[in-house]
Scaffold this active site. Sequence first.
Site, short mmCIF file in Angstrom:
data_model
loop_
_atom_site.label_atom_id
_atom_site.label_comp_id
_atom_site.label_asym_id
_atom_site.label_seq_id
_atom_site.Cartn_x
_atom_site.Cartn_y
_atom_site.Cartn_z
N SER A 147 13.84 -4.86 -35.93
CA SER A 147 15.14 -5.44 -36.23
C SER A 147 14.48 -6.15 -37.89
O SER A 147 13.18 -7.40 -37.15
CB SER A 147 15.82 -5.95 -36.33
OG SER A 147 15.97 -4.82 -34.43
N1 SAM Z 1 14.11 -4.10 -30.74
C1 SAM Z 1 12.77 -3.23 -31.57
C2 SAM Z 1 11.79 -3.83 -31.59
O1 SAM Z 1 12.17 -5.30 -32.22
O2 SAM Z 1 10.68 -3.62 -32.78
C3 SAM Z 1 13.89 -2.26 -32.64
C4 SAM Z 1 14.49 -1.03 -31.94
S1 SAM Z 1 15.15 0.22 -33.22
C5 SAM Z 1 16.23 -0.87 -34.23
C6 SAM Z 1 15.67 1.17 -31.49
C7 SAM Z 1 14.09 1.38 -30.63
O3 SAM Z 1 15.82 2.35 -29.74
C8 SAM Z 1 14.25 2.42 -31.99
O4 SAM Z 1 13.07 2.77 -30.71
C9 SAM Z 1 15.41 3.57 -31.33
O5 SAM Z 1 14.40 5.09 -30.34
C10 SAM Z 1 15.74 3.05 -29.45
N2 SAM Z 1 16.22 3.99 -28.96
C11 SAM Z 1 17.66 4.84 -29.43
N3 SAM Z 1 18.34 5.39 -28.69
C12 SAM Z 1 17.88 5.04 -27.07
C13 SAM Z 1 18.23 5.14 -25.62
N4 SAM Z 1 19.04 5.86 -25.26
N5 SAM Z 1 17.08 4.99 -24.91
C14 SAM Z 1 16.34 3.94 -25.44
N6 SAM Z 1 16.09 3.81 -26.59
C15 SAM Z 1 16.42 4.31 -27.15
#
Ligand code: SAM
Length: 213
Positions: A61
């Site tokens: 993000s």
């Molecule tokens: N906070 C992270 C960072 O600092 O890099 C960025 C997160 S990214 C915007 C969102 C993440 O949520 C992705 O890696 C995606 O694979 C994960 N995601 C999506 N659905 C999910 C779920 N049901 N459970 C766990 N992770 C999930």
Amino acid sequence: MDFDDKRKNMVATQLITRGIVDNLVLDAMLKIPRHLFVSDDMIERAYYDMALDIGVGQTISQPYMVAVMTELLELDSTLKVLEIGTGSGYQTAILAEIVSEVYTIERIESHTVRARQNLNNMGYSNVYFKSADGSLGWPNEAPFDRILVTAAAPDIPPPLIEQLADNGIALAPVGQRHSQQLQKLKKSAGSITTEYHVPCLFVPLIGKHGWQE
Ligand code: SAM
């Protein structure tokens, strides 16, 4: 400019000038080497004012969004936090700098493996990783003082609200698949209050209480 200078510049020009005031957040973001959470071909852009690709269609993000979310969580060193969406592990490291314990769930196993390795190398021993559907939470470790969802959901998943401790705060980008607003939910004596904060755009939460793939 070296990475330390770029990081100081990021905090000064992207965070402080936009109103981030919590010193715990500013200090953590000054300390954590964000360039170690992106791939080599992205490293020169690590301190840019934008989200960056981390592979498998996911993103680390924007620094400002990480700061806003972390500040809205009202953190201190005593808290146990659940994070949904480990991604690169950058937000996880920011949380781990500030709170007592971080439980983090990511659905893409290769991201979990890389984030775990990175945070272990950096010496964090207060982070617990799981690769699973985070919309179900982590019932065996509940309750959590704070819950942060870093992927966009139609609503804050009900299991997460159940797993939130009394006087707890949950935060998630909530809304449509391609446009959301940060929703902050507080639980107090069993009743729930909700506030809405900045508009945002996150990758979708894919899972039972999120969106379909
Ligand atoms: N906070 C992270 C960072 O600092 O890099 C960025 C997160 S990214 C915007 C969102 C993440 O949520 C992705 O890696 C995606 O694979 C994960 N995601 C999506 N659905 C999910 C779920 N049901 N459970 C766990 N992770 C999930």
